[in-house]
Scaffold this motif. Structure first.
Motif, PDB file in Angstrom:
ATOM      1  N   LEU A 130      48.903  58.415  31.759  1.00  0.00           N
ATOM      2  CA  LEU A 130      48.875  57.152  32.485  1.00  0.00           C
ATOM      3  C   LEU A 130      48.497  56.013  31.547  1.00  0.00           C
ATOM      4  CD1 LEU A 130      49.164  56.104  35.453  1.00  0.00           C
ATOM      5  CD2 LEU A 130      46.672  56.152  35.545  1.00  0.00           C
ATOM      6  N   THR A 131      49.261  54.920  31.591  1.00  0.00           N
ATOM      7  CA  THR A 131      49.007  53.764  30.736  1.00  0.00           C
ATOM      8  C   THR A 131      48.827  52.516  31.602  1.00  0.00           C
ATOM      9  OG1 THR A 131      51.331  53.144  30.504  1.00  0.00           O
ATOM     10  CG2 THR A 131      50.476  54.790  28.952  1.00  0.00           C
ATOM     11  N   PRO A 132      48.177  51.486  31.070  1.00  0.00           N
ATOM     12  CA  PRO A 132      48.055  50.227  31.833  1.00  0.00           C
ATOM     13  C   PRO A 132      49.409  49.651  32.233  1.00  0.00           C
ATOM     14  CG  PRO A 132      46.537  50.235  29.968  1.00  0.00           C
ATOM     15  CD  PRO A 132      47.399  51.449  29.814  1.00  0.00           C
ATOM     16  N   GLU A 133      50.447  49.879  31.401  1.00  0.00           N
ATOM     17  CA  GLU A 133      51.779  49.363  31.728  1.00  0.00           C
ATOM     18  C   GLU A 133      52.347  49.998  32.989  1.00  0.00           C
ATOM     19  OE1 GLU A 133      50.895  50.452  28.660  1.00  0.00           O
ATOM     20  OE2 GLU A 133      50.605  48.412  27.862  1.00  0.00           O
ATOM     21  N   ASP A 134      51.942  51.247  33.267  1.00  0.00           N
ATOM     22  CA  ASP A 134      52.445  51.929  34.462  1.00  0.00           C
ATOM     23  C   ASP A 134      52.070  51.175  35.736  1.00  0.00           C
ATOM     24  OD1 ASP A 134      53.668  53.990  33.038  1.00  0.00           O
ATOM     25  OD2 ASP A 134      51.834  55.192  32.998  1.00  0.00           O
ATOM     26  N   LEU A 169      39.114  49.910  33.254  1.00  0.00           N
ATOM     27  CA  LEU A 169      40.129  48.967  32.800  1.00  0.00           C
ATOM     28  C   LEU A 169      40.334  47.884  33.858  1.00  0.00           C
ATOM     29  CD1 LEU A 169      42.744  51.603  31.586  1.00  0.00           C
ATOM     30  CD2 LEU A 169      41.202  50.286  30.128  1.00  0.00           C
ATOM     31  N   PRO A 170      40.829  46.710  33.470  1.00  0.00           N
ATOM     32  CA  PRO A 170      41.116  45.667  34.471  1.00  0.00           C
ATOM     33  C   PRO A 170      42.091  46.144  35.537  1.00  0.00           C
ATOM     34  CG  PRO A 170      41.196  44.754  32.250  1.00  0.00           C
ATOM     35  CD  PRO A 170      41.059  46.225  32.089  1.00  0.00           C
ATOM     36  N   GLU A 171      43.081  46.943  35.136  1.00  0.00           N
ATOM     37  CA  GLU A 171      44.057  47.459  36.091  1.00  0.00           C
ATOM     38  C   GLU A 171      43.397  48.371  37.119  1.00  0.00           C
ATOM     39  OE1 GLU A 171      46.004  46.349  32.326  1.00  0.00           O
ATOM     40  OE2 GLU A 171      44.333  47.675  32.820  1.00  0.00           O
ATOM     41  N   VAL A 172      42.392  49.115  36.671  1.00  0.00           N
ATOM     42  CA  VAL A 172      41.687  50.026  37.573  1.00  0.00           C
ATOM     43  C   VAL A 172      40.878  49.225  38.591  1.00  0.00           C
ATOM     44  CG1 VAL A 172      39.873  51.769  37.699  1.00  0.00           C
ATOM     45  CG2 VAL A 172      41.638  51.926  35.930  1.00  0.00           C
ATOM     46  N   LEU A 173      40.260  48.143  38.145  1.00  0.00           N
ATOM     47  CA  LEU A 173      39.518  47.303  39.083  1.00  0.00           C
ATOM     48  C   LEU A 173      40.463  46.691  40.112  1.00  0.00           C
ATOM     49  CD1 LEU A 173      36.768  46.141  39.836  1.00  0.00           C
ATOM     50  CD2 LEU A 173      37.253  44.208  38.329  1.00  0.00           C
ATOM     51  N   ALA A 174      41.639  46.267  39.670  1.00  0.00           N
ATOM     52  CA  ALA A 174      42.633  45.721  40.602  1.00  0.00           C
ATOM     53  C   ALA A 174      43.090  46.785  41.593  1.00  0.00           C
ATOM     54  CB  ALA A 174      43.826  45.173  39.821  1.00  0.00           C
ATOM     55  N   PHE A 210      31.413  46.733  34.347  1.00  0.00           N
ATOM     56  CA  PHE A 210      32.368  47.300  35.297  1.00  0.00           C
ATOM     57  C   PHE A 210      31.634  47.806  36.535  1.00  0.00           C
ATOM     58  CE2 PHE A 210      35.559  50.406  36.785  1.00  0.00           C
ATOM     59  CZ  PHE A 210      36.702  49.615  36.718  1.00  0.00           C
ATOM     60  N   ALA A 211      30.456  48.389  36.312  1.00  0.00           N
ATOM     61  CA  ALA A 211      29.655  48.881  37.432  1.00  0.00           C
ATOM     62  C   ALA A 211      29.240  47.741  38.349  1.00  0.00           C
ATOM     63  CB  ALA A 211      28.424  49.618  36.906  1.00  0.00           C
ATOM     64  N   VAL A 212      28.933  46.578  37.781  1.00  0.00           N
ATOM     65  CA  VAL A 212      28.605  45.397  38.594  1.00  0.00           C
ATOM     66  C   VAL A 212      29.756  45.065  39.527  1.00  0.00           C
ATOM     67  CG1 VAL A 212      28.307  42.891  38.493  1.00  0.00           C
ATOM     68  CG2 VAL A 212      26.896  44.353  37.060  1.00  0.00           C
ATOM     69  N   ASP A 213      30.970  45.033  38.987  1.00  0.00           N
ATOM     70  CA  ASP A 213      32.143  44.697  39.802  1.00  0.00           C
ATOM     71  C   ASP A 213      32.339  45.703  40.932  1.00  0.00           C
ATOM     72  OD1 ASP A 213      32.778  42.441  38.300  1.00  0.00           O
ATOM     73  OD2 ASP A 213      33.982  43.589  36.879  1.00  0.00           O
ATOM     74  N   LEU A 214      32.125  46.981  40.643  1.00  0.00           N
ATOM     75  CA  LEU A 214      32.300  48.012  41.677  1.00  0.00           C
ATOM     76  C   LEU A 214      31.243  47.879  42.767  1.00  0.00           C
ATOM     77  CD1 LEU A 214      33.168  51.155  39.509  1.00  0.00           C
ATOM     78  CD2 LEU A 214      34.729  49.674  40.761  1.00  0.00           C
ATOM     79  N   ALA A 215      29.997  47.647  42.373  1.00  0.00           N
ATOM     80  CA  ALA A 215      28.928  47.498  43.367  1.00  0.00           C
ATOM     81  C   ALA A 215      29.174  46.281  44.255  1.00  0.00           C
ATOM     82  CB  ALA A 215      27.576  47.386  42.663  1.00  0.00           C
ATOM     83  N   LYS A 216      29.656  45.196  43.668  1.00  0.00           N
ATOM     84  CA  LYS A 216      29.947  43.989  44.452  1.00  0.00           C
ATOM     85  C   LYS A 216      31.077  44.251  45.451  1.00  0.00           C
ATOM     86  CE  LYS A 216      30.113  40.099  42.042  1.00  0.00           C
ATOM     87  NZ  LYS A 216      30.397  39.211  40.885  1.00  0.00           N
ATOM     88  N   LEU A 217      32.061  45.054  45.053  1.00  0.00           N
ATOM     89  CA  LEU A 217      33.125  45.435  45.984  1.00  0.00           C
ATOM     90  C   LEU A 217      32.550  46.214  47.166  1.00  0.00           C
ATOM     91  CD1 LEU A 217      36.268  46.602  43.960  1.00  0.00           C
ATOM     92  CD2 LEU A 217      36.120  44.780  45.653  1.00  0.00           C
TER      93      LEU A 217
END
Length: 725
Positions: A130-134, A169-174, A210-217
């Motif tokens: 799996l790649t970010p381009e996918d 990765l940014p794609e994973v957060l999206a 990244f953990a901050v972003d997940l907790a905020k979600l």
């Protein structure tokens, strides 16, 4: 069995992997029954299973070309279902590569099939494809956002989410944000799936951002979820956003009702404040914290199954930084740990009941296990490595049980010991493995610095259990011994320790020395005259007690042409304001203070210690590794000795190198030694000479001798256990 409208013969060929014969079978079936559309689907599948992708696609396209508009959707669904079934079968027979290929063709046939895309992501991760381009090419985010929650397999989505979150990765957060809307009816399912991974990313992968972003979600789904709030405050501190860490901890406390949750919240608030180096208003928070502890403990004695969990177990962690009151605080910890252990053992009775199978003989090769999360870029790792290098491999087997560490983190240790096992937050799994490995003596290197380690030790996986090095004792009744020495604990310490204090003959830790890099600091860079006296203090914000900083400023005020270097992890602006205010109160011009950023490595840090004439220790929590580094570099140290373990580290190290100059027992002596060492260059040279000589004579710098003393202690502990049985 593969379920499809084909003959028994075809089914048998498929299961046997005779794909060439399967293709011949369907070629003949098409010749006999050209109107049966499913024959084309299976013929194309037979070609695909032989890696004849072009032939497969041609077969399917030719068949589709004959479809009416009303048939295309149904035929596409039929073909997708046939391919999906075979992709699942290939995965079951452990052929993920072929399953991956089939699912790529399903995506071409049905590009918005969300379940197929989820399976593709899962396979892509497993196969490292799996790649970010996918994410862009497959339009994953858009398709997921448009998918119907009613028809979406939430269990599959959650399984993929847990797996993909391992890659910050940014794609994973999206992707995670796109998942968000599908959990509005079951927010806890999302939060309880995401938060453990966020914790792992913050502390094991060192991605607190990244953990901050997940907790905020997670908090978008439930703004008052206690675990998400609790961890978010810690994530903010780790990432250096101290203002948000304090704000989140205060918000958490305002929403807590029970004393147990309030204690957790006040602990968090103290943690956030100290991480920033913010000591204002700490005293009332501390007194409230202790009052809550006393109240909860009184209720717990009446109700043993109260909410004393692993978070409460570490509630006293910051008290040694604030005050030197072991006779008051150790009994509190003893009580907390005892109730916690009783509760935790009751909840895990099925594991506790598993008996040890160790041979109870004194002459056998002893199996020593060490459990820790602190062997990666941490003081415990730097200090404990020597015991793994020097241990007697004929008399001892050594196993490491490492928490939140990746294989790369323990490469050196793996080469030194007999066995290394790594875990996340899995105390039960660790306990089961320790018992299976028949570890005779389990050594806890973490103590109260990690609740998972405490959970492991509380379940008593080894007949003899010891706490060493990482911190003060945890007070768990399951711990038999606490390693100390003649100096690091006062003579009467056993009066308030629940563990048996095992005093080694000289020191409780020893190293052969420290690797030193190239210095990057020069006085002219800091605009300090070459003839000035330079004081240094290098500690985290936790240890910057205002009373001690005030004494340090008093030293500065009495030593003309002196400067003070402040280095350590904390919020830069807060520390600067904190020191400047105390300096002004003591009549010291803040221009004489220099605030240094952290060095790029511990090697450079040690080299840069050479800029200092005198190091001023902290109190009531002394330096430990920082003191050892200071003494190794031959720099005089001023330390104040207290009663608790944290207040006596520098004392024991200085006694072991034979230097008493700089040891203070009162505030007045601390200032006197600081002034004397600052104004008497001959005295500084004399101390530096003693420190250099100690490298050849002191037990503090003889790790091989120390390892032998530890091994002797292990043998005596085991003999005592056998005889007691």
């Amino acid at each position: 069995m593969f379920i499809a409208p084909i003959s028994t013969q075809a089914d048998s060929l498929l299961v046997q992997g005779k794909y060439n014969q399967l293709a011949s079978l369907y070629e003949q079936a098409i010749a006999d029954e050209p109107s049966v559309i499913s024959h084309y689907w299976y013929l194309g599948l037979a070609y695909l299973l032989q890696a004849q992708e072009e032939a497969a696609q041609t077969t399917w396209l030719l068949a589709m070309a004959e479809a009416y508009d009303t048939e295309i959707e149904r035929w596409t669904e039929e073909l997708s279902q046939i391919l999906d079934t075979e992709a699942q079968r290939q995965l079951e027979i452990e052929n993920p590569q072929l399953s991956w290929l089939i699912r790529h063709h399903i995506r071409e046939i049905s590009p918005i099939n969300i379940h197929n895309i989820l399976y593709l992501i899962q396979l892509g991760i497993d196969l490292d494809k799996l790649t970010p381009e996918d994410f862009k090419n497959w339009q994953i985010i858009e398709i997921l956002e448009q998918a119907s929650t009613e028809t979406l397999d939430l269990n599959l989505l959650t399984k993929v989410l847990k797996k993909i979150l391992e890659f910050p990765l940014p794609e994973v957060l999206a992707f995670t944000e796109a998942c968000f809307s599908h959990y509005t009816n079951c927010p806890l399912f999302f939060i309880e799936s995401v938060m453990p991974i966020a914790v792992k990313l913050a502390y094991q992968a060192d991605r607190p951002d990244f953990a901050v972003d997940l907790a905020k979600l997670c908090l978008k789904l439930n703004s008052e979820h206690p675990e998400a709030l609790r961890h978010l405050s810690c994530f903010y501190s780790k990432v250096g956003n101290h203002e948000e860490a304090i704000k989140t901890a205060k918000h958490f406390f305002s929403n807590c009702v029970s004393p147990a949750w309030q204690i957790q919240a006040s602990y968090l608030l103290l943690r956030a404040l100290f991480s920033a180096g913010f000591w204002l208003d700490v005293e009332p928070i501390t007194q409230r914290h202790k009052a809550l502890l006393v109240e909860m403990l009184q209720n717990s004695e009446e109700n043993p199954h109260s909410q004393i969990n692993s978070h409460i177990l570490t509630a006293n962690f910051f008290l040694p930084y604030i005050e030197d009151q072991p006779k008051e605080n150790r009994p509190l910890q003893n009580q907390i740990s005892r109730i916690f252990q009783n509760n935790f053992q009751s909840a895990n009775a099925h594991i506790v009941q598993l008996s040890w199978t160790n041979d109870r003989i004194t002459t056998k090769k002893l199996k020593i296990g060490y459990v820790a999360h602190t062997l990666r870029s941490h003081s415990v790792g730097w200090l404990s490595r020597w015991i793994f290098q020097y241990y007697d491999r004929e008399a001892f087997q050594t196993n490491l049980y490492l928490l939140y560490q990746s294989p790369e983190d323990h490469k050196w240790f793996r080469e030194q010991v007999d066995c290394v096992r790594t875990y996340g937050a899995e105390p039960q799994a660790i306990v089961t493995q320790v018992k299976r490995d028949e570890i005779d003596i389990l050594v806890d290197l973490d103590s109260l610095t990690l609740d998972t380690t405490c959970q492991v030790m509380a379940l008593k996986p080894a007949p003899v259990q010891v706490t060493w090095l990482g911190w003060d004792a945890s007070a768990l009744p399951a711990i038999d011994y606490y390693i100390a020495d003649p100096y690091v604990l006062p003579e009467n310490a056993q009066d308030y320790y629940s563990e048996t204090i095992w005093r080694l003959p000289h020191t409780y830790v020893a190293v052969d020395g420290f690797e030193v890099g190239t210095p990057t600091l020069r006085r002219e860079h800091l605009e300090i005259p070459s003839n000035a006296v330079v004081y240094l203090s290098s500690q985290v914000g936790f240890k910057r007690h205002p009373d001690t900083v005030r004494l340090q400023m008093q030293i500065l005020s009495q030593v003309p042409n002196s400067y003070f270097l402040v280095k350590g992890k904390a919020d830069e602006n807060t520390i600067r304001e904190f020191f400047n205010k105390i300096a002004e109160d003591e009549g010291v011009n803040p221009d004489r203070l220099r605030f240094l950023s952290r060095d790029p490595s511990e090697f450079v840090h040690r080299a840069n210690l050479g800029i200092a004439d005198v190091v001023l220790d902290t109190y009531p929590y002394n330096g430990a590794t920082t003191t050892l580094e200071t003494l190794w570099m031959g720099i005089p140290l001023v330390t104040k000795v207290g009663q608790q373990f944290a207040s006596r580290n520098s004392y024991t190290f200085m006694m072991n190198v034979g230097v008493t100059e700089g040891i203070a027992w009162t505030d007045e002596e601390y200032v006197e030694w600081g002034v004397k060492l600052g104004t008497d260059s001959a005295l500084r040279q004399q101390v530096a000479w003693k420190l250099r000589q100690s490298r050849q004579t002191s037990p503090l710098w003889n790790a091989k001798q120390f390892t032998q003393e530890m091994e002797k202690a292990y043998k005596q502990m085991w003999q005592r256990y056998v005889e007691d049985q």
